[in-house]
Design a protein around this motif. Structure first.
Motif, PDB file in Angstrom:
ATOM      1  N   LEU A  93       1.818 -10.460  -2.940  1.00  0.00           N
ATOM      2  CA  LEU A  93       1.874  -9.099  -3.497  1.00  0.00           C
ATOM      3  C   LEU A  93       1.680  -7.874  -2.470  1.00  0.00           C
ATOM      4  O   LEU A  93       0.481  -7.837  -1.935  1.00  0.00           O
ATOM      5  N   THR A  94       2.811  -7.330  -2.191  1.00  0.00           N
ATOM      6  CA  THR A  94       2.887  -6.184  -0.930  1.00  0.00           C
ATOM      7  C   THR A  94       3.080  -4.731  -1.520  1.00  0.00           C
ATOM      8  O   THR A  94       4.167  -4.869  -2.516  1.00  0.00           O
ATOM      9  N   THR A  95       2.494  -3.669  -1.227  1.00  0.00           N
ATOM     10  CA  THR A  95       3.030  -2.384  -1.808  1.00  0.00           C
ATOM     11  C   THR A  95       3.301  -1.475  -0.693  1.00  0.00           C
ATOM     12  O   THR A  95       2.511  -1.214   0.178  1.00  0.00           O
ATOM     13  N   SER A  96       4.273  -0.652  -0.908  1.00  0.00           N
ATOM     14  CA  SER A  96       4.598   0.319   0.055  1.00  0.00           C
ATOM     15  C   SER A  96       5.013   1.624  -0.576  1.00  0.00           C
ATOM     16  O   SER A  96       5.150   1.661  -1.599  1.00  0.00           O
ATOM     17  N   ARG A  97       5.093   2.723   0.258  1.00  0.00           N
ATOM     18  CA  ARG A  97       5.665   3.946  -0.189  1.00  0.00           C
ATOM     19  C   ARG A  97       6.783   4.395   0.829  1.00  0.00           C
ATOM     20  O   ARG A  97       6.713   4.250   1.920  1.00  0.00           O
ATOM     21  N   THR A  98       7.872   4.705   0.332  1.00  0.00           N
ATOM     22  CA  THR A  98       9.085   5.177   1.136  1.00  0.00           C
ATOM     23  C   THR A  98       8.773   6.811   1.230  1.00  0.00           C
ATOM     24  O   THR A  98       9.128   7.460   0.171  1.00  0.00           O
ATOM     25  N   ALA A  99       8.621   7.228   2.447  1.00  0.00           N
ATOM     26  CA  ALA A  99       8.302   8.796   2.791  1.00  0.00           C
ATOM     27  C   ALA A  99       8.283   9.003   4.140  1.00  0.00           C
ATOM     28  O   ALA A  99       7.647   8.132   4.861  1.00  0.00           O
ATOM     29  N   ASN A 100       8.385  10.157   4.550  1.00  0.00           N
ATOM     30  CA  ASN A 100       8.432  10.474   5.845  1.00  0.00           C
ATOM     31  C   ASN A 100       6.896  10.918   6.111  1.00  0.00           C
ATOM     32  O   ASN A 100       6.091  10.853   4.870  1.00  0.00           O
TER      33      ASN A 100
ATOM     34  N   PRO B 159       3.156   9.423  -5.464  1.00  0.00           N
ATOM     35  CA  PRO B 159       3.050   8.039  -6.058  1.00  0.00           C
ATOM     36  C   PRO B 159       4.070   7.471  -6.597  1.00  0.00           C
ATOM     37  O   PRO B 159       4.305   6.444  -6.884  1.00  0.00           O
ATOM     38  N   ARG B 160       5.327   8.417  -7.144  1.00  0.00           N
ATOM     39  CA  ARG B 160       6.371   8.047  -7.426  1.00  0.00           C
ATOM     40  C   ARG B 160       7.215   7.080  -6.585  1.00  0.00           C
ATOM     41  O   ARG B 160       8.234   6.501  -6.901  1.00  0.00           O
ATOM     42  N   ARG B 161       6.930   7.343  -5.209  1.00  0.00           N
ATOM     43  CA  ARG B 161       7.906   6.823  -4.257  1.00  0.00           C
ATOM     44  C   ARG B 161       7.188   5.381  -4.000  1.00  0.00           C
ATOM     45  O   ARG B 161       7.832   4.630  -2.898  1.00  0.00           O
ATOM     46  N   ASP B 162       6.544   4.856  -4.722  1.00  0.00           N
ATOM     47  CA  ASP B 162       5.849   3.540  -4.448  1.00  0.00           C
ATOM     48  C   ASP B 162       6.794   2.399  -4.630  1.00  0.00           C
ATOM     49  O   ASP B 162       7.385   2.528  -5.617  1.00  0.00           O
ATOM     50  N   TRP B 163       6.512   1.262  -4.126  1.00  0.00           N
ATOM     51  CA  TRP B 163       7.371  -0.017  -4.490  1.00  0.00           C
ATOM     52  C   TRP B 163       6.706  -1.240  -4.200  1.00  0.00           C
ATOM     53  O   TRP B 163       6.010  -1.157  -3.142  1.00  0.00           O
ATOM     54  N   ASN B 164       6.931  -2.260  -4.903  1.00  0.00           N
ATOM     55  CA  ASN B 164       6.314  -3.607  -4.582  1.00  0.00           C
ATOM     56  C   ASN B 164       7.215  -4.620  -4.365  1.00  0.00           C
ATOM     57  O   ASN B 164       8.456  -4.470  -4.516  1.00  0.00           O
ATOM     58  N   ASP B 165       6.582  -5.572  -3.511  1.00  0.00           N
ATOM     59  CA  ASP B 165       7.422  -6.692  -3.312  1.00  0.00           C
ATOM     60  C   ASP B 165       6.657  -8.016  -3.674  1.00  0.00           C
ATOM     61  O   ASP B 165       5.559  -8.206  -2.944  1.00  0.00           O
ATOM     62  N   ASP B 166       7.274  -8.807  -4.582  1.00  0.00           N
ATOM     63  CA  ASP B 166       6.667  -9.930  -4.970  1.00  0.00           C
ATOM     64  C   ASP B 166       7.369 -11.123  -4.150  1.00  0.00           C
ATOM     65  O   ASP B 166       8.514 -11.323  -4.324  1.00  0.00           O
ATOM     66  N   ILE B 167       6.771 -11.911  -3.407  1.00  0.00           N
ATOM     67  CA  ILE B 167       7.395 -13.266  -2.596  1.00  0.00           C
ATOM     68  C   ILE B 167       6.923 -14.426  -3.393  1.00  0.00           C
ATOM     69  O   ILE B 167       5.647 -14.691  -3.507  1.00  0.00           O
TER      70      ILE B 167
END
Length: 719
Positions: free
Chosen positions: A566-573, A583-591
């Motif tokens: 599980l990794t978490t990132s935020r899409t932002a400048n 925090p509304r710009r967070d997203w997760n990747d489950d592999i």
């Protein structure tokens, strides 16, 4: 006649052979009283020779990734040994003349000297459908035709429209050759002098990204021409209670491909904001020299102490490239033009083991690795980005140093006849420079149980728990590169780990063995908000081996492995952009990954008295999937999910050998190889052209399926 039809016909002929004599082990000549003589052994003096036929439909490069299965005559194996009461000579050769050939030799004068050598060649075949407009002019220069640069630079053509006119096909290969030799001279019964040399070379080409800015990347065939030479020499003395060894180890890395200059296919002229040529640095030549001493001595109560100390120096005086190769830009001054790299390493190992009673075993081990980077800091106030932009930029290099200390304490207790309890503790303390944590400390506790004395059933089980914590947090390192304050690097992040394993073996009869294995583990990165936050694994498997006699052996194994992360990132400048703190710009990747492996074998030596038969089957299948999710109150668009990827590899190998005489056999080997892959990123349907825009070009290597049939017709002669 196809290769498959040829194999079927020859197998049928051999299986119809007439039985004549008693059984002997697989691969050995039959025992035949009518052909009396000395015992012959294929490992002593023999030659396997014949012809090989390979038929492949699909990706030939994938089939021959690390081997050479070309059709043609082949000496598959040669063994020659000469031995008497004073000396031994031995020579070996495999796959003579092919890209995966191997040769070795050994000489020993018993009680005085022994020496050996080996030459081993390992191919790497990446693609046979690669194309590129780049030409390798030398080990450091690749170019494209001037006419191509002119046409694109003046707007007459675009890269996608013109690249096929200039692209030439080539095979993307790398060859690795390893030459090793060594010797041991016995001065007396207690003292030996040892020497060894290993020289490893690599040559060929590999894909490399040549960038002229974030929006302009071209893939080029980067040359490889390098050699690493390792030398070791030591003097060793030993008797029944003590040992001492003093030695030297050296490593010399030389390369003629330490830089790479490449053309920009988009233009032939240079300006202060655009360049027709680029340059980058690659692996630099370096050396390492180590002096070391090792000693051990036996102590009372069945105890022993072992100690090692080593001092190493690593150096590199490679040239530091100027800031740019663009002739339209004057390079900023550099404080020095050579790396002047120097690193000192001090290694220490102390080990104590003891068995004070029959039911107790103790072990203590301490290791220290101190890497002191003495390379001078390189400071700058200006730099040129991508050979196109000169600007002010204050910075300096970061010569990384580290100090690692490891303490291991283990004990094994056997209060009962059939079982042993194991307990252990490990502490690892690592100090690093220029990392987000100055120090990480990890404590591991482990327990286990072994039940091995029972002839019918054995058990081996262990479990461990570990806690790693960082000290001396440096948030400014994250701020300098615009990272989130809650991001952590997984190799130093605070982490809790638990893992366990069990191995069961049952032997209900002397000829049947059953086994079962299982393991599982979790890694929880406890205070990581961004980056890798968790990854887990589990596996289980079972198998059997059945050997009712020397004339029949059968076995099979199955293993299933699962891994998740599980990794978490935020899409932002970067800050101070408001999105950086949203925090509304967070997203997760489950592999999720799953790998299944099946293997089986069958050996029937002397099936019809003179016919050996063996079958081996291997199957591996891997599946990977990604699942992207958003936080409940997200402001990001719904993500498009990636398709899962999978690959499966199957190999079946059938071997037969019919003994015409006790020193002569004819054989047929058939191998079926099949690879199936479904990968959206590297499939031929995705990578269906060389240039995808005016600023993005690849070399057209892909992942493709293949089905192959290989037949060896061979004779084995023993003497």
């Amino acid at each position: 006649m196809t290769t498959r039809m040829l194999a079927v016909g020859l197998f049928g002929a051999l299986l119809c052979a007439t039985p004549t004599s008693a059984q002997t082990p697989f691969g050995q000549p039959p025992a035949d009283d009518a052909q009396a003589g000395p015992v012959l052994d294929p490992n002593f003096r023999s030659i396997d020779f014949g012809v090989r036929f390979t038929d492949v439909d699909g990706d030939e490069a994938r089939l021959q990734r690390y081997r050479d299965l070309r059709t043609g005559p082949v000496v598959q194996g040669f063994r020659w040994t000469s031995e008497n009461q004073d000396r031994l000579w031995r020579l070996e050769a495999d796959n003579v003349g092919y890209r995966d050939q191997r040769y070795s030799g050994e000489f020993e004068q018993f009680g005085r000297f022994k020496g050996w050598f080996q030459y081993n060649q390992i191919p790497y075949f990446q693609s046979n459908v690669t194309r590129t407009p780049y030409t390798v002019e030398s080990s450091t220069v690749v170019t494209v035709p001037d006419s191509m640069q002119t046409a694109i630079g003046t707007g007459v053509a675009t890269l996608p429209g013109i690249v096929d006119q200039f692209a030439n096909p080539f095979e993307l290969r790398v060859k690795r050759d390893i030459t090793s030799l060594g010797g041991q001279y016995q001065l007396n019964r207690a003292t030996d002098i040892n020497f060894s040399l290993i020289s490893t070379g690599r040559s060929g080409n590999q894909p490399w990204g040549a960038s002229f800015g974030m929006a302009s990347t071209q893939e080029i065939p980067a040359p490889i021409e390098q050699r690493d030479t390792q030398i070791a020499a030591n003097l060793e003395w030993a008797n029944k209670t003590a040992m001492f060894r003093a030695g030297y180890d050296g490593s010399l890395f030389n390369t003629s491909t330490d830089t790479l200059t490449f053309d920009n296919p988009l233009r032939i002229t240079n300006t202060s904001t655009a360049t027709s040529i680029g340059r980058l640095s690659r692996w630099a030549g370096s050396s390492m020299h180590t002096l070391s001493a090792t000693g051990s001595i036996a102590l009372p109560a069945r105890s022993r102490v072992i100690a090692y100390v080593g001092q190493s120096t690593m150096t590199s005086d490679a040239n530091i490239l100027p800031w740019t190769i663009n002739p339209a830009i004057t390079p900023p001054p550099q404080e020095r033009t050579a790396l002047e790299g120097e690193v000192d390493v001090t290694s220490l190992m102390l080990r104590f083991n003891s068995r004070p009673t029959r039911w107790m075993w103790l072990n203590a081990n301490y290791r220290s690795y101190d890497l002191n980077n003495k390379t001078p800091v390189f400071e700058y106030t200006q730099r040129v980005a991508y050979d196109t932009t000169l600007g002010a930029s204050v910075g300096e290099s970061e010569p990384v140093s580290m100090d690692r200390d490891l303490l291991e304490l283990d004990a094994s207790l056997t209060p009962f006849r059939n079982g042993a309890f194991r307990v252990g503790f490990v502490r690892e303390d690592v100090q690093r420079t220029f990392r987000i944590f100055d120090t990480t400390v990890e404590d591991t506790f482990r327990v286990g149980y072994d039940w091995t004395s029972n002839k019918w059933f054995t058990v081996r089980a262990d479990w461990s728990t570990a806690e790693r914590r960082g000290e001396g947090f440096n948030p400014e390192i994250l701020e300098e590169v615009g990272e989130q304050p809650g991001m952590r690097h997984p190799d130093v992040a605070n982490r809790d780990r638990d893992q366990g394993r069990v191995i069961l073996t049952a032997m209900p009869t002397d000829s049947l063995s059953l086994n079962f294995t299982a393991s599982a583990g979790t890694n929880d990165y406890v205070d990581t908000s961004y980056g890798l936050r968790a990854n887990d694994f589990s596996s289980w498997g079972f198998g059997f081996d059945f050997a009712p006699s020397d004339a029949f052996n059968l076995g099979a194994n199955y293993v299933s492995e699962d891994m998740t992360s599980l990794t978490t990132s935020r899409t932002a400048n970067p800050a101070p952009d408001p999105g950086f703190f949203d925090p509304r710009r967070d997203w997760n990747d489950d592999i999720e990954e799953n790998v299944e492996t099946v293997s089986a074998y069958l050996e029937v030596p002397k099936m019809f008295s003179k016919l050996d038969f063996a079958a081996n089957y291997d199957y591996t299948k891997a599946d990977t999937s990604w699942n992207y999710t958003l936080v409940p109150n997200t402001v990001l668009p719904t993500p498009i999910q990636l398709n899962p990827v999978s690959n499966a590899w199957t190999q079946l190998r059938l071997d037969t050998k019919y003994w015409l005489r006790r020193n002569l056999a004819l054989g047929v080997t058939y191998m079926f190889d099949k690879f199936d892959v479904s990968d959206w990123a590297l499939s031929p349907t995705t990578l269906d052209r060389l240039a995808y825009s005016n600023t993005f070009m690849l070399m057209n290597y892909t992942w493709e399926n293949y089905t192959a049939h290989t037949v060896w017709l061979k004779a084995t002669y023993l003497w």
